[in-house]
Design a protein around this motif. Structure first.
Motif, PDB file in Angstrom:
ATOM      1  N   ASP A   1      30.725  40.344  12.838  1.00 55.06           N
ATOM      2  CA  ASP A   1      29.172  40.588  13.427  1.00 55.06           C
ATOM      3  C   ASP A   1      28.415  39.437  12.261  1.00 55.06           C
ATOM      4  N   GLU A   2      28.971  38.202  12.555  1.00 59.08           N
ATOM      5  CA  GLU A   2      28.307  37.444  11.849  1.00 59.08           C
ATOM      6  C   GLU A   2      26.929  36.884  13.145  1.00 59.08           C
ATOM      7  N   ARG A   3      27.503  36.467  13.989  1.00 61.10           N
ATOM      8  CA  ARG A   3      25.722  36.371  14.769  1.00 61.10           C
ATOM      9  C   ARG A   3      25.028  37.219  14.679  1.00 61.10           C
ATOM     10  N   GLU A   4      25.308  38.483  14.524  1.00 60.57           N
ATOM     11  CA  GLU A   4      24.257  39.440  14.809  1.00 60.57           C
ATOM     12  C   GLU A   4      23.640  39.911  13.686  1.00 60.57           C
ATOM     13  N   ARG A   5      24.557  39.470  12.179  1.00 62.60           N
ATOM     14  CA  ARG A   5      23.849  39.490  10.888  1.00 62.60           C
ATOM     15  C   ARG A   5      23.544  38.425  11.116  1.00 62.60           C
ATOM     16  N   ILE A   6      23.107  37.193  11.620  1.00 69.00           N
ATOM     17  CA  ILE A   6      22.258  35.879  11.274  1.00 69.00           C
ATOM     18  C   ILE A   6      20.960  36.235  12.533  1.00 69.00           C
ATOM     19  N   ARG A   7      21.463  36.882  13.852  1.00 71.06           N
ATOM     20  CA  ARG A   7      20.163  37.166  14.170  1.00 71.06           C
ATOM     21  C   ARG A   7      19.320  38.028  13.514  1.00 71.06           C
TER      22      ARG A   7
ATOM     23  N   GLU B   1      19.955  36.170   4.109  1.00 68.88           N
ATOM     24  CA  GLU B   1      18.758  37.018   4.371  1.00 68.88           C
ATOM     25  C   GLU B   1      20.055  37.904   5.573  1.00 68.88           C
ATOM     26  N   SER B   2      20.515  36.529   6.217  1.00 75.21           N
ATOM     27  CA  SER B   2      21.561  36.813   6.729  1.00 75.21           C
ATOM     28  C   SER B   2      23.483  37.770   6.400  1.00 75.21           C
ATOM     29  N   GLN B   3      23.196  36.982   4.314  1.00 76.05           N
ATOM     30  CA  GLN B   3      24.628  37.694   3.857  1.00 76.05           C
ATOM     31  C   GLN B   3      25.352  36.557   4.816  1.00 76.05           C
ATOM     32  N   VAL B   4      25.419  35.469   5.263  1.00 75.42           N
ATOM     33  CA  VAL B   4      26.345  34.805   5.936  1.00 75.42           C
ATOM     34  C   VAL B   4      26.103  32.710   4.711  1.00 75.42           C
ATOM     35  N   PRO B   5      27.416  32.678   5.175  1.00 79.86           N
ATOM     36  CA  PRO B   5      28.201  31.237   4.277  1.00 79.86           C
ATOM     37  C   PRO B   5      26.272  30.902   5.624  1.00 79.86           C
ATOM     38  N   ARG B   6      26.392  29.608   3.784  1.00 74.95           N
ATOM     39  CA  ARG B   6      25.608  28.507   4.674  1.00 74.95           C
ATOM     40  C   ARG B   6      25.853  27.790   5.856  1.00 74.95           C
ATOM     41  N   ASN B   7      27.444  27.429   5.476  1.00 67.63           N
ATOM     42  CA  ASN B   7      27.919  26.675   6.471  1.00 67.63           C
ATOM     43  C   ASN B   7      27.988  27.462   7.831  1.00 67.63           C
ATOM     44  N   ALA B   8      27.921  28.736   7.579  1.00 70.65           N
ATOM     45  CA  ALA B   8      28.170  29.578   9.130  1.00 70.65           C
ATOM     46  C   ALA B   8      26.929  29.356   9.851  1.00 70.65           C
ATOM     47  N   LEU B   9      26.114  28.691   9.594  1.00 70.72           N
ATOM     48  CA  LEU B   9      24.624  28.248  10.075  1.00 70.72           C
ATOM     49  C   LEU B   9      24.440  26.767  10.809  1.00 70.72           C
TER      50      LEU B   9
END
Length: 137
Positions: free
Chosen positions: A6-12, A38-46
């Motif tokens: 759900d990484e993309r949804e978390r980023i959105r 805020e998305s609770q993902v690693p920065r490199n995901a972005l």
């Protein structure tokens, strides 16, 4: 490490919260670091996997005309540092230009000093003035 499904949804969701001043997990700054928090993902995901979402986030910031204080502060710091570097480069160039003249002056003074020593001490020895040497008492 594979990305969360759900990484993309978390980023959105993180983008929406940041743009609407409803941050839960970050300081609310309009930066990629804050978005990752805020998305609770690693920065490199972005920066590597979801660059389209990163670009969408920046585009949304530009469209809203939102004031990104961190970016403004960093740009001001960069401008100040560039001016400092320019000044230091000018100073360094001047110092480098002065070195040959200083070397010539030292060489000239060394030569004149040797000539004076040779002129005042025939035979190559320096004779001390009477009474100026160590006392023999």
């Amino acid at each position: 490490m594979s990305p969360a499904p759900d990484e993309r949804e978390r980023i959105r969701g993180g983008i929406d919260r940041l743009l609407n001043d409803q941050a839960k997990f970050s300081n609310g700054a309009l930066t990629i670091v804050a978005l990752a928090q805020e998305s609770q993902v690693p920065r490199n995901a972005l920066t590597q996997r979801h660059t389209d979402l990163k670009n969408e986030f920046y585009q949304s910031i530009r469209e809203r005309g939102a004031d990104n204080e961190d970016e403004a502060r960093l740009r001001a710091t960069i401008a100040r540092l560039k001016k400092t570097i320019e000044g230091k480069n000018r100073e360094l160039a001047q110092l480098r230009a002065d070195v040959p003249a200083l070397v010539r002056a030292v060489n000239q003074l060394t030569l004149e000093n040797q000539q004076l020593r040779d002129m005042h001490a025939p035979g190559g020895s320096v004779v001390p003035f009477p009474g100026s040497g160590p006392s023999c008492d």
